[in-house]
Scaffold this motif. Structure first.
Motif, PDB file in Angstrom:
ATOM      1  N   ASN A 281     -11.940  -1.566  -3.049  1.00  0.00           N
ATOM      2  CA  ASN A 281     -11.718  -0.185  -3.482  1.00  0.00           C
ATOM      3  C   ASN A 281     -12.519   0.197  -4.717  1.00  0.00           C
ATOM      4  O   ASN A 281     -12.391   1.313  -5.199  1.00  0.00           O
ATOM      5  CB  ASN A 281     -10.218   0.053  -3.712  1.00  0.00           C
ATOM      6  N   MET A 319       6.842  -8.357  -1.575  1.00  0.00           N
ATOM      7  CA  MET A 319       6.811  -7.442  -0.430  1.00  0.00           C
ATOM      8  C   MET A 319       7.924  -6.400  -0.503  1.00  0.00           C
ATOM      9  O   MET A 319       7.788  -5.304   0.038  1.00  0.00           O
ATOM     10  CB  MET A 319       6.910  -8.222   0.881  1.00  0.00           C
ATOM     11  N   VAL A 322       6.767  -3.087  -1.743  1.00  0.00           N
ATOM     12  CA  VAL A 322       5.739  -2.315  -1.025  1.00  0.00           C
ATOM     13  C   VAL A 322       6.138  -0.851  -0.803  1.00  0.00           C
ATOM     14  O   VAL A 322       5.319   0.051  -1.011  1.00  0.00           O
ATOM     15  CB  VAL A 322       5.334  -3.008   0.292  1.00  0.00           C
ATOM     16  N   PRO A 323       7.391  -0.569  -0.400  1.00  0.00           N
ATOM     17  CA  PRO A 323       7.752   0.844  -0.210  1.00  0.00           C
ATOM     18  C   PRO A 323       7.509   1.695  -1.462  1.00  0.00           C
ATOM     19  O   PRO A 323       7.012   2.823  -1.360  1.00  0.00           O
ATOM     20  CB  PRO A 323       9.242   0.784   0.146  1.00  0.00           C
ATOM     21  N   ALA A 326       3.682   1.965  -2.072  1.00  0.00           N
ATOM     22  CA  ALA A 326       3.019   2.833  -1.088  1.00  0.00           C
ATOM     23  C   ALA A 326       3.080   4.297  -1.495  1.00  0.00           C
ATOM     24  O   ALA A 326       2.242   5.101  -1.071  1.00  0.00           O
ATOM     25  CB  ALA A 326       3.661   2.643   0.290  1.00  0.00           C
ATOM     26  N   LYS A 327       4.066   4.643  -2.311  1.00  0.00           N
ATOM     27  CA  LYS A 327       4.204   6.043  -2.746  1.00  0.00           C
ATOM     28  C   LYS A 327       3.210   6.403  -3.836  1.00  0.00           C
ATOM     29  O   LYS A 327       3.009   7.577  -4.130  1.00  0.00           O
ATOM     30  CB  LYS A 327       5.619   6.282  -3.291  1.00  0.00           C
ATOM     31  N   GLY A 329      -0.663   6.108  -5.775  1.00  0.00           N
ATOM     32  CA  GLY A 329      -2.012   6.300  -5.247  1.00  0.00           C
ATOM     33  C   GLY A 329      -2.720   4.996  -4.913  1.00  0.00           C
ATOM     34  O   GLY A 329      -3.890   4.997  -4.566  1.00  0.00           O
ATOM     35  N   ALA A 330      -2.010   3.883  -5.020  1.00  0.00           N
ATOM     36  CA  ALA A 330      -2.666   2.578  -4.869  1.00  0.00           C
ATOM     37  C   ALA A 330      -3.037   2.276  -3.421  1.00  0.00           C
ATOM     38  O   ALA A 330      -2.418   2.771  -2.490  1.00  0.00           O
ATOM     39  CB  ALA A 330      -1.747   1.489  -5.406  1.00  0.00           C
ATOM     40  N   ALA A 331      -4.048   1.438  -3.261  1.00  0.00           N
ATOM     41  CA  ALA A 331      -4.460   0.980  -1.930  1.00  0.00           C
ATOM     42  C   ALA A 331      -3.758  -0.344  -1.640  1.00  0.00           C
ATOM     43  O   ALA A 331      -3.945  -1.325  -2.354  1.00  0.00           O
ATOM     44  CB  ALA A 331      -5.969   0.808  -1.877  1.00  0.00           C
ATOM     45  N   VAL A 332      -2.943  -0.335  -0.610  1.00  0.00           N
ATOM     46  CA  VAL A 332      -2.182  -1.529  -0.223  1.00  0.00           C
ATOM     47  C   VAL A 332      -2.943  -2.243   0.892  1.00  0.00           C
ATOM     48  O   VAL A 332      -3.413  -1.606   1.835  1.00  0.00           O
ATOM     49  CB  VAL A 332      -0.783  -1.131   0.280  1.00  0.00           C
ATOM     50  N   HIS A 333      -3.058  -3.542   0.767  1.00  0.00           N
ATOM     51  CA  HIS A 333      -3.712  -4.350   1.806  1.00  0.00           C
ATOM     52  C   HIS A 333      -2.746  -5.457   2.201  1.00  0.00           C
ATOM     53  O   HIS A 333      -2.483  -6.361   1.404  1.00  0.00           O
ATOM     54  CB  HIS A 333      -5.010  -4.960   1.283  1.00  0.00           C
ATOM     55  N   LEU A 334      -2.202  -5.366   3.401  1.00  0.00           N
ATOM     56  CA  LEU A 334      -1.248  -6.390   3.857  1.00  0.00           C
ATOM     57  C   LEU A 334      -1.907  -7.285   4.900  1.00  0.00           C
ATOM     58  O   LEU A 334      -2.832  -6.868   5.600  1.00  0.00           O
ATOM     59  CB  LEU A 334       0.001  -5.723   4.423  1.00  0.00           C
ATOM     60  N   TYR A 335      -1.415  -8.515   4.989  1.00  0.00           N
ATOM     61  CA  TYR A 335      -2.086  -9.517   5.826  1.00  0.00           C
ATOM     62  C   TYR A 335      -1.405  -9.718   7.180  1.00  0.00           C
ATOM     63  O   TYR A 335      -1.823 -10.573   7.959  1.00  0.00           O
ATOM     64  CB  TYR A 335      -2.166 -10.845   5.071  1.00  0.00           C
ATOM     65  N   ILE A 352      -6.542   1.973  -8.782  1.00  0.00           N
ATOM     66  CA  ILE A 352      -7.665   2.563  -9.510  1.00  0.00           C
ATOM     67  C   ILE A 352      -7.132   3.034 -10.852  1.00  0.00           C
ATOM     68  O   ILE A 352      -6.188   3.823 -10.911  1.00  0.00           O
ATOM     69  CB  ILE A 352      -8.265   3.759  -8.730  1.00  0.00           C
TER      70      ILE A 352
END
Lengths: 354, 354
Positions: A281, A319, A322-323, A326-327, A329-335, A352
């Motif tokens: 990102n 984890m 995560v909810p 997710a709210k 502005g971050a970019a979440v990357h899950l595996y 960012i």
């Protein structure tokens, strides 16, 4: 780019974890297919790969079929058994090459290699038995860490020696494996450089990131790192020196300790690296695509950093957050790992920050 | 995010082209699996999907198995046969919903819907036979375009009527299909808004892009578009109005003509859109992830534009230029289509221009 892999060619990836998963996505972006080789079932990389072989690294038949089905081979972890590599290299090119693997698979070989390049490392000594450990402790002093030479990761296969009396227990922890004693380094913080080198010798390094570990596992990487302009240049030059010395093709992670006496190389990883996840990102071309570009004979891409980023690993019960994350502005990357385990890397977040 | 799909859940995607491919990658980023349903063999999306079903849209058995294997259904194209949707909606939720599909599948329904919302469209008239075409031409004048009401894309199923004498030939081109006559709009340029709406009603629109077409196919999209601040606001408000009126869930492309009399809606596409590909390198969260977030019940992500971008489609022989393009700082996105055909979308390039 005469020798670049054409659209539809297949990159074989040894290892089907999150790094293989993100490599697979990057390969797809360049029109390439991937074929994952992974002993464990339900590999995260399998969700985004064209093919998956589930077999052990001593399965000659499976390895042969895999080697014949791919156009180039790369890997997401460095501890690949030598016998598998001996077989595979007769079937397809392996990048990064054997020299890089041999160097990084053995802490003693790695430290010796770095020292021979004129780079600073922690003081170290070869330990094969009680006598050599005593001699090593006499020279290096305490505190120190005794580590197995091979197959160590995330703090496993390591024993701290705070005083000479700890030596016997530490040696017992090695269970007879060849070991290396490393002296402590008095550092203010750790940074890492993610560097890439193409088959044509071109080198491109990402801006160094600053790493924070907890319990031996990377917690966060922050860019920009706290470095003077001179240190930043040194960090990149060190990475380039290592890449060139190994005639390296692909992306490498180089961990560095920042000390008053300059930068000390902690370790190198001949692969994409957790501390480079921020590039997804923060740059036009991330470390995963940069690695695939190098391995597939494409020109290296533009890794200029366009943002300040904090990468945070999501480990185990993280984890649950995560909810909420997710709210933002971050970019979440899950595996895609269904089972949450303590200490297990489940994903990461890139925030960012500027 | 109570109802968000958990890690490991499966998003079913109707259509296995490049949009399905990029949706699949975005789903993986959120820890989700994808299952592609596509009649054609060797679908580009299949390279990065967990599962692929190769079957036609009238294969009840295959549709049923697909519907039972997924947790939610979305699609990469709007011309899905109604019978398939009737079956699938009994098995899993479909997003965007039937109303959006019914509206965008039929040019007459779409234009009427837009007009009823108080939005400007090109003048249009229902054409079922020679008499209604004559009446329509009397009202709308020439030049005009006769289009089939359903299943048109990339300039197909369309006939220009430059003068009244062209009418018979144009009607013959429709081959008896219900048609719509559209008047020409005197516009300076075309822009599009990629908008997203979540199940909670939250709306987020990307900065409008300016589109250039050649031979009826999108050639480039440039952000920022040439728009006054007022036009930019209008564009986003129009998109939001449409999204809300359809109780929409997912990403939509809204094409707008810029005219002295304001913005005129050209057409809407209930899916991720070629003119939104720039978001992959211009935003933290791209249109593909935004769509998956909405469809999977995640909160919408941050679509703020952080760069100026020119997206160029790579069509047919444009692939010959990839080696040169790869040497620049541009981000290349290829779709893995081995066979180059004239007019075929093979990939795209995002160039950061500021």
């Amino acid at each position: 780019m005469t020798d670049a892999l054409p659209v539809g060619a297949t990159v074989g990836i040894l290892g089907g974890g999150q790094l293989g998963r993100m490599l697979s996505v990057a390969a797809a972006r360049l029109g390439l297919k991937t074929h994952i080789y992974e002993p464990g079932a339900g590999a995260p990389a399998g969700d985004v790969a064209h093919r998956v072989t589930t077999a052990s690294y001593d399965d000659v038949e499976a390895l042969t079929a895999f080697g014949n089905a791919v156009d180039v081979i790369t890997y997401e972890f460095e501890n690949i058994p030598t016998s598998a590599l001996d077989l595979l290299e007769t079937l397809a090119p392996i990048h990064p090459g054997r020299q890089a693997l041999a160097t990084s698979q053995d802490r003693l070989v790695e430290k010796t290699f770095l020292q021979d390049l004129g780079l600073q490392t922690a003081p170290f000594a070869d330990v094969t038995d009680a006598a050599s450990l005593t001699a090593a402790l006499d020279r290096i002093g305490t505190p120190a860490i005794l580590k197995t030479r091979r197959f160590g990761y995330d703090g496993k296969g390591q024993a701290r020696i705070m005083m000479a009396a700890d030596a016997d227990a530490a040696l017992a922890d090695m269970a007879g494996a060849p070991a290396i004693l490393e002296g402590f380094v008095n550092f203010s913080h750790e940074v890492s450089v993610i560097g890439a080198r193409g088959p044509d010798g071109a080198v491109a390094c990402y801006d160094p990131g600053e790493n924070v570990h907890e319990d031996g596992i990377l917690r966060t990487t922050t860019v920009p790192a706290r470095l003077t302009p001179g240190q930043r240049t040194d960090a990149v030059l060190i990475a380039a020196k290592i890449l060139n010395a190994l005639d390296y093709v692909g992306v490498m992670g180089v961990e560095l300790f920042v000390t008053p006496k300059g930068l000390i190389v902690n370790e190198i990883a001949p692969r994409v690296h957790n501390s480079g996840h921020w590039t997804q990102n923060g740059c036009t071309i991330c470390q995963f695509e940069q690695h695939i570009r190098a391995v597939a004979g494409w020109p290296l891409g533009d890794g200029t950093r366009h943002a300040d980023v904090v990468m945070e690993n999501l480990i185990g019960d993280d984890m649950d957050r995560v909810p909420e994350i997710a709210k933002t502005g971050a970019a979440v990357h899950l595996y895609g790992k269904a089972e949450v385990k303590s200490g297990r890397k489940m994903g990461h977040v890139n925030r960012i920050t500027g």
